[in-house]
Enzyme design. Structure first.
Site, PDB file in Angstrom:
ATOM      1  N   HIS A 144      10.259 -51.925  -4.439  1.00 47.38           N
ATOM      2  CA  HIS A 144      11.066 -52.260  -3.259  1.00 47.38           C
ATOM      3  C   HIS A 144      10.234 -53.049  -2.256  1.00 47.38           C
ATOM      4  CE1 HIS A 144      14.038 -51.432   0.033  1.00 47.38           C
ATOM      5  NE2 HIS A 144      12.938 -51.540   0.763  1.00 47.38           N
ATOM      6  N   GLU A 145       9.063 -52.537  -1.948  1.00 51.57           N
ATOM      7  CA  GLU A 145       8.204 -53.237  -0.985  1.00 51.57           C
ATOM      8  C   GLU A 145       7.683 -54.552  -1.549  1.00 51.57           C
ATOM      9  OE1 GLU A 145       8.233 -52.396   1.995  1.00 51.57           O
ATOM     10  OE2 GLU A 145       9.193 -50.439   1.693  1.00 51.57           O
ATOM     11  N   HIS A 186       9.959 -57.227  -0.681  1.00 51.84           N
ATOM     12  CA  HIS A 186       9.724 -57.792   0.650  1.00 51.84           C
ATOM     13  C   HIS A 186       8.480 -58.681   0.642  1.00 51.84           C
ATOM     14  CE1 HIS A 186      12.807 -55.417   2.541  1.00 51.84           C
ATOM     15  NE2 HIS A 186      12.209 -54.255   2.326  1.00 51.84           N
TER      16      HIS A 186
END
Length: 442
Positions: free
Chosen positions: A21-22, A25
Site C-alpha cells: 500500500h505504501e 504511494h
C-alpha cells in the site's frame, strides 16, 4: 499450534499488504519528483531502518499501519515563509500526531523548493494518494484470481435430501415425536433421505438455494418435484406449509437487522434437510473478473451500511444479539478466523490455504473501499482536497485571479480528529465483539 500459525501467517500477509500500500504511494511520488524522506511499515518503536539516498526505509513494531513522509504535503499558511511547511505523512494517525505538535514544521532547502507535494498538479496528487488503495485493489484481485482460476471455487452439482422431518414444529419450536396427519410435513411420506432432486416446479436445480427459493415462494401451493431414487425418476407433488422462518439473502445467509435481531418472513417449508455434492472448478479469467466484481460490490455495500452494521455489532457484543455473517471485523476477528481455518480438522490443506487467501483478499478489498472515504486522515480525504483545489483554481482563474491557488487540507484537521476518534471507538468495539461474539466460519 496450528491456530497460532494461522494468526502469524495472517499478520505477515497484513504486513505485506501495508508495505505494498505504501509502495503505491511511494512509487508515483518519486516518479513525479517529490522528495520522500521516510517509508515505514508499521507504527510504534522502530525495529529496523536503513537510509538509501534521501529516503529512510524501516519496519516498526506494530504491523497494523504504515506511512511515507513527503515534504510539503500541506501548503504554508498565507504570509508564512515558504521555506518552512507543516510536516505530515500518509499515515492516518501519524499525520495527526505531527499536527498536534506546535513545532511540526520542516525546512525546505532551496534545491527542494519545487519537490514539495502541494505544488504538484491536481492529477499527480490524485495519482499519488490513490496509489495506496489501488495497490490493495490489485492485491485483492490477484489473490482472488489465484483462488478462482488457479485453485478452483466450490460449485454445487446436486441437490440431495439428507433427512425428512415427519412432524411440523410447534409454535414453541419443538418437534413432536408423533402427530396427526394434518400436522405432518409436506415431505413426510413423499421425500426420502437419499433422494436426488432433479427439478422443482418444472425447473432443473443443482443448488440448495435454487430448491429452497422455489419452496419458500410457494406456501400452500402444490408444486411438482422430480427426484432420482434408486436409479429411477420419481414424480412427486409437494404442498409447502406456511411457516414463519428467518429471512434469507441472495446468498442463502440469514438476514440480521440493525438491532442485531434475525428478520423473519412467512414462507413455505417442506420439512426436509437439503444437502448436495460440490466440486472445485477453476474459473476462466473473465469468470474470475466477474467473481471479483461481485466481491467488490458486496464489500462496498457493507461500508454503505456501516452505521446500521455497528448497531448490530453493539447488540451482539452487549445484548446477546445475533452476529451478522457480513458484519465488519477488527484484526482480532480476522486473526481468529485465520487461526480457526488452519486449526480445522475437517478442512484439507488446499482448503486451508484457500481460506487464508480469501481472508487476505477480503481484507484488502475492505482497505481499498475504506481508504477512499473522502475524509481526513484517510487517503480519500487528500484526494477530495486535490479535486476541490482543481475546482477552486478554475473558479479563481475565471475571476481573473493570477498566481498559485492551493487548498489547505490541514484546515480540515478538526474533522480528522473527530473521524479518528470515531475510528478508534469502532475498532475497540469490533475487537471486543470479535472476542465475546465472533463471526464464525461456516
Amino acid at each position: 499450534m496450528l491456530f497460532l500459525l494461522g494468526v502469524l501467517i495472517l499478520l505477515l500477509g497484513i504486513g505485506v499488504s501495508i508495505g505494498l500500500h505504501e509502495l503505491g504511494h511511494l512509487t508515483p511520488a518519486k516518479l513525479f519528483g517529490v522528495k520522500v524522506t521516510q517509508y515505514m511499515v508499521g507504527f510504534g518503536p522502530t525495529l529496523w531502518s536503513r537510509r538509501r539516498g534521501e529516503t529512510e526505509y524501516g519496519v516498526k513494531a506494530i504491523p497494523l499501519g504504515g506511512y511515507i513522509r513527503m515534504i510539503g504535503m500541506f501548503p504554508p499558511r498565507p504570509g508564512e515563509d515558504e521555506d518552512y511547511v507543516r510536516a505530515s505523512s500518509t499515515g492516518r494517525f501519524r499525520q495527526l500526531a505531527d499536527q498536534m505538535r506546535e513545532d511540526a514544521y520542516e525546512h525546505i532547502a532551496p534545491a527542494d523548493s519545487d519537490r514539495v507535494f502541494y505544488k504538484l498538479p491536481t492529477w499527480k496528487k490524485v495519482v499519488i494518494m490513490f496509489g495506496g488503495p489501488f495497490m490493495n485493489l490489485v492485491i485483492a484481485f490477484v489473490l482472488l484470481v489465484i483462488i478462482a482460476s488457479g485453485m478452483g471455487l466450490p460449485v454445487q452439482k446436486t441437490v440431495d435430501i439428507a433427512a425428512v422431518q415427519t412432524c411440523a414444529p410447534t409454535a414453541a419450536g419443538t418437534v413432536p415425536a408423533s402427530c396427526a396427519p394434518a400436522e405432518r410435513t409436506a415431505a413426510a411420506g413423499k421425500l426420502r433421505a437419499g433422494d436426488r432432486v432433479v427439478s422443482i416446479d418444472g425447473k432443473q436445480v443443482t443448488t440448495t438455494t435454487q430448491f429452497t427459493d422455489v419452496v419458500r415462494a410457494h406456501p400452500g401451493d402444490t408444486i411438482p418435484v422430480v427426484v432420482r431414487r434408486d436409479g429411477s425418476l420419481v414424480q412427486l407433488r409437494l404442498t409447502p406449509r406456511l411457516q414463519r422462518m428467518p429471512r434469507l439473502d441472495s446468498n442463502g445467509n440469514e438476514v440480521v437487522n440493525w438491532k442485531g435481531q434475525l428478520e423473519y418472513a412467512d414462507v413455505g417449508v417442506v420439512g426436509a434437510s437439503i444437502g448436495g455434492t460440490s466440486v472445485d472448478e477453476r474459473q476462466s479469467l473473465p469468470q474470475a473478473i466477474g467473481t471479483f466484481g461481485g466481491a467488490l460490490k458486496q464489500t462496498s455495500s457493507v461500508f454503505l451500511k456501516i452505521p446500521q452494521k455497528m448497531v448490530g455489532v453493539w447488540n451482539a457484543a452487549f445484548s446477546g444479539g445475533t452476529r451478522d455473517e457480513s458484519s465488519p471485523q477488527s484484526v482480532v476477528g480476522v486473526g481468529r478466523m485465520a487461526g480457526d481455518a488452519t486449526e480445522s480438522k475437517y478442512a484439507s490443506l488446499k482448503d486451508k490455504v484457500m481460506l487464508l487467501l480469501m481472508i487476505l483478499s477480503s481484507l484488502n478489498l475492505a482497505l481499498f473501499v475504506f481508504n477512499l472515504v473522502p475524509l481526513l486522515p484517510l487517503d480519500g480525504g487528500h484526494i477530495a482536497g486535490a479535486l476541490w483545489e482543481a475546482v477552486k483554481r478554475r473558479i479563481a482563474r475565471m475571476r481573473g485571479v493570477t498566481g498559485p491557488v492551493y487548498v489547505d487540507v490541514a484546515k480540515a484537521l478538526p474533522v480528522a480528529y473527530g473521524v479518528s476518534i470515531v475510528l478508534l471507538v469502532m475498532f475497540a468495539l469490533l475487537a471486543y465483539a470479535d472476542i465475546v461474539n465472533p463471526v464464525k466460519l461456516g
